[in-house]
Scaffold this active site. Sequence first.
Site, mmCIF file in Angstrom:
data_model
loop_
_atom_site.group_PDB
_atom_site.id
_atom_site.type_symbol
_atom_site.label_atom_id
_atom_site.label_comp_id
_atom_site.label_asym_id
_atom_site.label_seq_id
_atom_site.Cartn_x
_atom_site.Cartn_y
_atom_site.Cartn_z
ATOM 1 N N TYR A 139 -7.104 7.322 12.359
ATOM 2 C CA TYR A 139 -7.649 6.221 11.557
ATOM 3 C C TYR A 139 -6.891 6.064 10.238
ATOM 4 C CZ TYR A 139 -11.266 4.819 14.731
ATOM 5 O OH TYR A 139 -11.913 4.300 15.823
ATOM 6 N N GLU A 194 -1.614 -14.950 26.705
ATOM 7 C CA GLU A 194 -1.720 -14.909 28.166
ATOM 8 C C GLU A 194 -3.112 -15.272 28.648
ATOM 9 O OE1 GLU A 194 -2.223 -10.091 28.462
ATOM 10 O OE2 GLU A 194 -0.222 -10.904 28.090
ATOM 11 N N ASP A 236 -9.838 -4.824 10.379
ATOM 12 C CA ASP A 236 -8.773 -4.799 9.370
ATOM 13 C C ASP A 236 -9.090 -5.580 8.091
ATOM 14 O OD1 ASP A 236 -8.346 -7.517 10.135
ATOM 15 O OD2 ASP A 236 -6.773 -6.957 11.550
ATOM 16 N N SER A 263 -8.627 -9.961 24.385
ATOM 17 C CA SER A 263 -8.468 -9.795 25.828
ATOM 18 C C SER A 263 -9.783 -10.110 26.542
ATOM 19 C CB SER A 263 -8.014 -8.372 26.152
ATOM 20 O OG SER A 263 -8.930 -7.444 25.603
ATOM 21 N N ASN A 318 -12.144 -7.346 14.874
ATOM 22 C CA ASN A 318 -11.152 -6.588 14.117
ATOM 23 C C ASN A 318 -11.803 -5.844 12.960
ATOM 24 O OD1 ASN A 318 -9.451 -7.840 15.848
ATOM 25 N ND2 ASN A 318 -8.649 -9.317 14.377
ATOM 26 N N HIS A 336 -17.328 -5.065 14.517
ATOM 27 C CA HIS A 336 -16.948 -3.673 14.791
ATOM 28 C C HIS A 336 -16.761 -2.838 13.524
ATOM 29 C CE1 HIS A 336 -15.442 -4.686 19.152
ATOM 30 N NE2 HIS A 336 -16.737 -4.768 19.013
ATOM 31 N N ARG A 373 -3.784 4.154 10.930
ATOM 32 C CA ARG A 373 -4.087 2.729 11.093
ATOM 33 C C ARG A 373 -4.447 2.085 9.755
ATOM 34 N NH1 ARG A 373 -8.567 2.379 15.376
ATOM 35 N NH2 ARG A 373 -8.460 0.196 14.797
ATOM 36 N N CYS A 378 -21.666 8.486 6.861
ATOM 37 C CA CYS A 378 -22.080 9.829 7.267
ATOM 38 C C CYS A 378 -22.207 9.912 8.786
ATOM 39 C CB CYS A 378 -23.410 10.151 6.602
ATOM 40 S SG CYS A 378 -24.056 11.748 7.093
HETATM 41 P P1 OAD Z 1 -6.916 -6.340 22.815
HETATM 42 O O1 OAD Z 1 -5.784 -5.486 22.366
HETATM 43 O O2 OAD Z 1 -7.713 -5.895 23.970
HETATM 44 O O3 OAD Z 1 -6.361 -7.784 23.187
HETATM 45 C C1 OAD Z 1 -5.481 -8.472 22.337
HETATM 46 C C2 OAD Z 1 -5.300 -9.851 22.912
HETATM 47 O O4 OAD Z 1 -4.544 -10.606 22.001
HETATM 48 C C3 OAD Z 1 -4.590 -9.895 24.246
HETATM 49 O O5 OAD Z 1 -5.289 -10.768 25.115
HETATM 50 C C4 OAD Z 1 -3.208 -10.453 23.906
HETATM 51 O O6 OAD Z 1 -2.686 -11.264 24.950
HETATM 52 C C5 OAD Z 1 -3.528 -11.287 22.698
HETATM 53 N N1 OAD Z 1 -2.424 -11.435 21.743
HETATM 54 C C6 OAD Z 1 -1.495 -10.518 21.379
HETATM 55 N N2 OAD Z 1 -0.679 -11.000 20.423
HETATM 56 C C7 OAD Z 1 -1.108 -12.261 20.165
HETATM 57 C C8 OAD Z 1 -0.697 -13.304 19.273
HETATM 58 N N3 OAD Z 1 0.337 -13.130 18.448
HETATM 59 N N4 OAD Z 1 -1.362 -14.480 19.293
HETATM 60 C C9 OAD Z 1 -2.415 -14.665 20.136
HETATM 61 N N5 OAD Z 1 -2.846 -13.727 20.996
HETATM 62 C C10 OAD Z 1 -2.219 -12.547 21.014
HETATM 63 O O7 OAD Z 1 -7.816 -6.611 21.521
HETATM 64 P P2 OAD Z 1 -9.337 -7.060 21.437
HETATM 65 O O8 OAD Z 1 -9.674 -8.072 22.475
HETATM 66 O O9 OAD Z 1 -9.598 -7.395 20.019
HETATM 67 O O10 OAD Z 1 -13.022 -2.140 19.931
HETATM 68 O O11 OAD Z 1 -10.074 -5.727 21.779
HETATM 69 C C11 OAD Z 1 -11.461 -5.675 21.712
HETATM 70 C C12 OAD Z 1 -11.930 -4.339 21.277
HETATM 71 O O12 OAD Z 1 -11.402 -3.338 22.142
HETATM 72 C C13 OAD Z 1 -11.449 -3.900 19.915
HETATM 73 O O13 OAD Z 1 -12.219 -4.428 18.873
HETATM 74 C C14 OAD Z 1 -11.619 -2.417 19.992
HETATM 75 C C15 OAD Z 1 -11.061 -2.171 21.370
HETATM 76 O O14 OAD Z 1 -11.620 -1.125 22.026
HETATM 77 C C16 OAD Z 1 -13.447 -1.032 19.327
HETATM 78 O O15 OAD Z 1 -12.681 -0.248 18.801
HETATM 79 C C17 OAD Z 1 -14.920 -0.871 19.361
HETATM 80 ZN ZN ZN Z 2 -24.843 12.424 4.988
#
Ligand code: OAD
Ligand code: ZN
Length: 255
Positions: A70, A216, A107, A190, A105, A122, A73, A130
């Site tokens: 972490y 995609e 971030d 995704s 996100n 998230h 990141r 804690c």
């Molecule tokens: P993913 O990494 O699963 O998916 C990223 C998506 O963004 C994919 O579909 C890519 O095709 C697309 N992508 C990549 N670059 C891009 C760009 N420049 N423009 C547009 N699209 C683009 O990320 P999330 O869907 O956010 O959860 O993942 C969901 C959750 O899974 C996260 O929040 C995290 C992870 O486990 C936790 O940590 C609880």
């Molecule tokens: Zn505590």
Amino acid sequence: MKYEPGLPEPLAARLRAARRWFVLTGAGISAESGVPTFRGAGGLWEGFRPEELASADGFRRDPARVWRWYRWRRGIVARAEPNAGHRALVSLERQVEHFSLATQNVDGLHERAGNCNVLALHGSIMRARCFAGCLAAAQDEEAQPVPRCICGSPLRPDVVWFGETLPGELLEQATVEAGHCEVCLVVGTSAFVHPAAGLPIAARLAGAILVEVNLEETPLSPVCDAVLHGPAAIVLPDLLRCLGLLREPLPGSGV
Ligand code: OAD
Ligand code: ZN
């Protein structure tokens, strides 16, 4: 590269007339800010088992390793700047009557870009809390490999891990927003991880226009009214320009 949104005019006209927008974002919107996505080539899960690093069990097993990951990141996020995709969403929030943005996100780039109505489903990678769940404010924790709460328990990053539920109030708010919007814009996710991935479906079932921006196809693509393939930092400004919803220059672009 000039992106032509390629929206059929009747759909563009409906988007121009819409007053209530709900946006769901995922890691893809921050990709061009240099923050790695989770899935796909170069994604954060490549070479790791998510449950080893992003779960309560993984943390119990090796909290120092989880903190190292972490902090690595955090460093990336601290050096990152919002991109033109984030800024386009600020412009959208300022132009439309009702705007709500739910993000998976951690971030903080939407807030830093200037969006106000943000539901960070998230959590935030920059905060800690804690591990035992006491409500003491987390002190500065950068010094130790595994920082401690004042109650003696370890501190953990203030994010949602696998196997954990989302903060109830935020999810409820996002569900209400999704259910009441006229347009649901889904960017850079995704759409595999629930419950966030269910929000656009809820919006669609309630009659919203569904627009997806992604590099995609995703499981959502088949039910979308429009799927715009390309990087969010290019597609979003062009989409808003095409709808007459982009204030130029983009907020925060410094020109
Ligand atoms: P993913 O990494 O699963 O998916 C990223 C998506 O963004 C994919 O579909 C890519 O095709 C697309 N992508 C990549 N670059 C891009 C760009 N420049 N423009 C547009 N699209 C683009 O990320 P999330 O869907 O956010 O959860 O993942 C969901 C959750 O899974 C996260 O929040 C995290 C992870 O486990 C936790 O940590 C609880
Ligand atoms: Zn505590």
